[in-house]
Design a protein around this motif. Structure first.
Motif, PDB file in Angstrom:
ATOM      1  N   THR A   7     -21.011 -20.329 -22.666  1.00  0.00           N
ATOM      2  CA  THR A   7     -22.189 -21.087 -22.262  1.00  0.00           C
ATOM      3  C   THR A   7     -23.331 -20.111 -22.005  1.00  0.00           C
ATOM      4  N   SER A   8     -24.512 -20.552 -22.324  1.00  0.00           N
ATOM      5  CA  SER A   8     -25.698 -19.723 -22.139  1.00  0.00           C
ATOM      6  C   SER A   8     -26.024 -19.614 -20.660  1.00  0.00           C
ATOM      7  N   PRO A   9     -26.439 -18.437 -20.205  1.00  0.00           N
ATOM      8  CA  PRO A   9     -26.804 -18.303 -18.789  1.00  0.00           C
ATOM      9  C   PRO A   9     -28.045 -19.133 -18.467  1.00  0.00           C
ATOM     10  N   LYS A  10     -27.954 -19.908 -17.409  1.00  0.00           N
ATOM     11  CA  LYS A  10     -29.067 -20.774 -17.017  1.00  0.00           C
ATOM     12  C   LYS A  10     -29.726 -20.321 -15.719  1.00  0.00           C
ATOM     13  N   THR A  11     -29.017 -19.535 -14.940  1.00  0.00           N
ATOM     14  CA  THR A  11     -29.568 -19.040 -13.679  1.00  0.00           C
ATOM     15  C   THR A  11     -29.606 -17.521 -13.722  1.00  0.00           C
ATOM     16  N   ILE A  12     -30.374 -16.944 -12.827  1.00  0.00           N
ATOM     17  CA  ILE A  12     -30.454 -15.488 -12.775  1.00  0.00           C
ATOM     18  C   ILE A  12     -29.097 -14.896 -12.405  1.00  0.00           C
ATOM     19  N   ARG A  13     -28.325 -15.610 -11.597  1.00  0.00           N
ATOM     20  CA  ARG A  13     -26.976 -15.136 -11.231  1.00  0.00           C
ATOM     21  C   ARG A  13     -26.064 -15.099 -12.464  1.00  0.00           C
ATOM     22  N   LEU A  56     -29.756 -21.924 -30.653  1.00  0.00           N
ATOM     23  CA  LEU A  56     -29.936 -20.529 -31.049  1.00  0.00           C
ATOM     24  C   LEU A  56     -28.796 -20.081 -31.953  1.00  0.00           C
ATOM     25  N   PRO A  57     -29.074 -19.138 -32.834  1.00  0.00           N
ATOM     26  CA  PRO A  57     -27.987 -18.579 -33.639  1.00  0.00           C
ATOM     27  C   PRO A  57     -26.995 -17.855 -32.732  1.00  0.00           C
ATOM     28  N   ASP A  58     -25.768 -17.816 -33.148  1.00  0.00           N
ATOM     29  CA  ASP A  58     -24.723 -17.090 -32.445  1.00  0.00           C
ATOM     30  C   ASP A  58     -24.971 -15.591 -32.611  1.00  0.00           C
ATOM     31  N   TRP A  59     -24.512 -14.786 -31.669  1.00  0.00           N
ATOM     32  CA  TRP A  59     -24.707 -13.342 -31.745  1.00  0.00           C
ATOM     33  C   TRP A  59     -24.110 -12.767 -33.025  1.00  0.00           C
ATOM     34  N   LYS A  60     -23.011 -13.356 -33.504  1.00  0.00           N
ATOM     35  CA  LYS A  60     -22.377 -12.856 -34.733  1.00  0.00           C
ATOM     36  C   LYS A  60     -23.291 -13.072 -35.937  1.00  0.00           C
ATOM     37  N   GLU A  61     -23.961 -14.216 -35.958  1.00  0.00           N
ATOM     38  CA  GLU A  61     -24.905 -14.482 -37.045  1.00  0.00           C
ATOM     39  C   GLU A  61     -26.064 -13.490 -37.008  1.00  0.00           C
ATOM     40  N   VAL A  62     -26.555 -13.205 -35.816  1.00  0.00           N
ATOM     41  CA  VAL A  62     -27.648 -12.236 -35.664  1.00  0.00           C
ATOM     42  C   VAL A  62     -27.176 -10.853 -36.093  1.00  0.00           C
ATOM     43  N   ASP A  63     -25.994 -10.460 -35.647  1.00  0.00           N
ATOM     44  CA  ASP A  63     -25.466  -9.146 -36.015  1.00  0.00           C
ATOM     45  C   ASP A  63     -25.270  -9.034 -37.527  1.00  0.00           C
ATOM     46  N   ASP A  64     -24.695 -10.069 -38.148  1.00  0.00           N
ATOM     47  CA  ASP A  64     -24.497 -10.056 -39.608  1.00  0.00           C
ATOM     48  C   ASP A  64     -25.831  -9.991 -40.342  1.00  0.00           C
ATOM     49  N   TYR A  65     -26.796 -10.753 -39.879  1.00  0.00           N
ATOM     50  CA  TYR A  65     -28.121 -10.767 -40.487  1.00  0.00           C
ATOM     51  C   TYR A  65     -28.764  -9.382 -40.406  1.00  0.00           C
ATOM     52  N   LEU A  66     -28.712  -8.766 -39.223  1.00  0.00           N
ATOM     53  CA  LEU A  66     -29.295  -7.434 -39.059  1.00  0.00           C
ATOM     54  C   LEU A  66     -28.558  -6.390 -39.893  1.00  0.00           C
ATOM     55  N   HIS A  67     -27.243  -6.534 -39.988  1.00  0.00           N
ATOM     56  CA  HIS A  67     -26.465  -5.612 -40.831  1.00  0.00           C
ATOM     57  C   HIS A  67     -26.906  -5.738 -42.292  1.00  0.00           C
ATOM     58  N   HIS A 100     -36.180 -15.055 -36.503  1.00  0.00           N
ATOM     59  CA  HIS A 100     -36.960 -14.899 -35.277  1.00  0.00           C
ATOM     60  C   HIS A 100     -36.092 -14.394 -34.116  1.00  0.00           C
ATOM     61  N   ALA A 101     -34.895 -14.946 -33.989  1.00  0.00           N
ATOM     62  CA  ALA A 101     -33.971 -14.478 -32.946  1.00  0.00           C
ATOM     63  C   ALA A 101     -33.568 -13.029 -33.217  1.00  0.00           C
ATOM     64  N   SER A 102     -33.407 -12.693 -34.487  1.00  0.00           N
ATOM     65  CA  SER A 102     -33.046 -11.320 -34.858  1.00  0.00           C
ATOM     66  C   SER A 102     -34.173 -10.348 -34.558  1.00  0.00           C
ATOM     67  N   LEU A 103     -35.403 -10.773 -34.779  1.00  0.00           N
ATOM     68  CA  LEU A 103     -36.547  -9.914 -34.467  1.00  0.00           C
ATOM     69  C   LEU A 103     -36.647  -9.700 -32.954  1.00  0.00           C
ATOM     70  N   VAL A 141     -24.505  -9.258 -28.030  1.00  0.00           N
ATOM     71  CA  VAL A 141     -24.112 -10.396 -27.175  1.00  0.00           C
ATOM     72  C   VAL A 141     -25.024 -10.452 -25.953  1.00  0.00           C
ATOM     73  N   ARG A 142     -25.247  -9.315 -25.314  1.00  0.00           N
ATOM     74  CA  ARG A 142     -26.077  -9.295 -24.113  1.00  0.00           C
ATOM     75  C   ARG A 142     -27.522  -9.679 -24.418  1.00  0.00           C
ATOM     76  N   VAL A 143     -28.059  -9.191 -25.534  1.00  0.00           N
ATOM     77  CA  VAL A 143     -29.440  -9.523 -25.895  1.00  0.00           C
ATOM     78  C   VAL A 143     -29.571 -11.007 -26.215  1.00  0.00           C
ATOM     79  N   MET A 144     -28.602 -11.575 -26.894  1.00  0.00           N
ATOM     80  CA  MET A 144     -28.657 -13.005 -27.204  1.00  0.00           C
ATOM     81  C   MET A 144     -28.479 -13.841 -25.937  1.00  0.00           C
TER      82      MET A 144
END
Length: 161
Positions: A7-13, A56-67, A100-103, A141-144
């Motif tokens: 799940t995506s983080p919704k709070t600062i905690r 949002l795209p999954d981190w794996k999709e972003v990583d594959d795209y950047l690769h 855009h998410a990759s950028l 993962v952390r950036v996404m």
């Protein structure tokens, strides 16, 4: 596009846990000029169009795209930087979230590797032996998670207005 399996983080905690940072560092990262500017550019393209409701795209999709961009002919020959190649895709595909998410990810990763951003780039558990690819995956993962938090926060702010 699929959403992240977590799940995506919704709070600062929740963001603190996702980034492995203390509360003050997590808040400082969100408020840092580099992150704010990267998100502002993402927001101008994606959240102002009809893309605000897309997942949002999954981190794996972003990583594959950047690769794929890193090994592309234009980048390998030095004609374009990875960031410039991704920016071209953003221009050519204005309503697709992946470029855009990759950028955003590239810009934040660049910041985290800088002297100003190193304090926010917490390495994985030091007792775990990880290959360099796993360290890169962890960073993605952390950036996404950061992007997901910012998107959720932005949606909440808009719903209160």
């Amino acid at each position: 596009m699929s959403s992240s399996t977590r799940t995506s983080p919704k709070t600062i905690r929740e963001l603190q846990g996702a980034l492995r940072l203390g509360k003050a560092d997590a808040e400082a990262l969100v408020k840092s000029e580099a992150v704010r500017e990267a998100f502002r550019q993402y927001m101008n393209r994606c959240l102002s169009s009809g893309s605000a409701t897309k997942k949002l795209p999954d981190w794996k999709e972003v990583d594959d795209y950047l690769h794929d961009k890193r090994i592309s002919t234009r980048v390998r020959r030095g004609v374009k930087s990875v960031e410039a190649a991704v920016a071209d895709d953003c221009f050519e595909q204005p309503y697709e979230l992946l470029p855009h998410a990759s950028l955003f990810a590239l810009r934040v990763m660049k910041f985290l590797k800088s002297s100003k951003g190193k304090a926010y780039d917490v390495d994985p558990d030091e007792s775990a032996v990880m290959r360099w690819q796993e360290v890169e995956f962890d960073l993605c993962v952390r950036v996404m998670n950061l992007l997901a938090f910012l998107v959720n926060w932005n949606r909440q702010m808009r719903s209160w207005v």
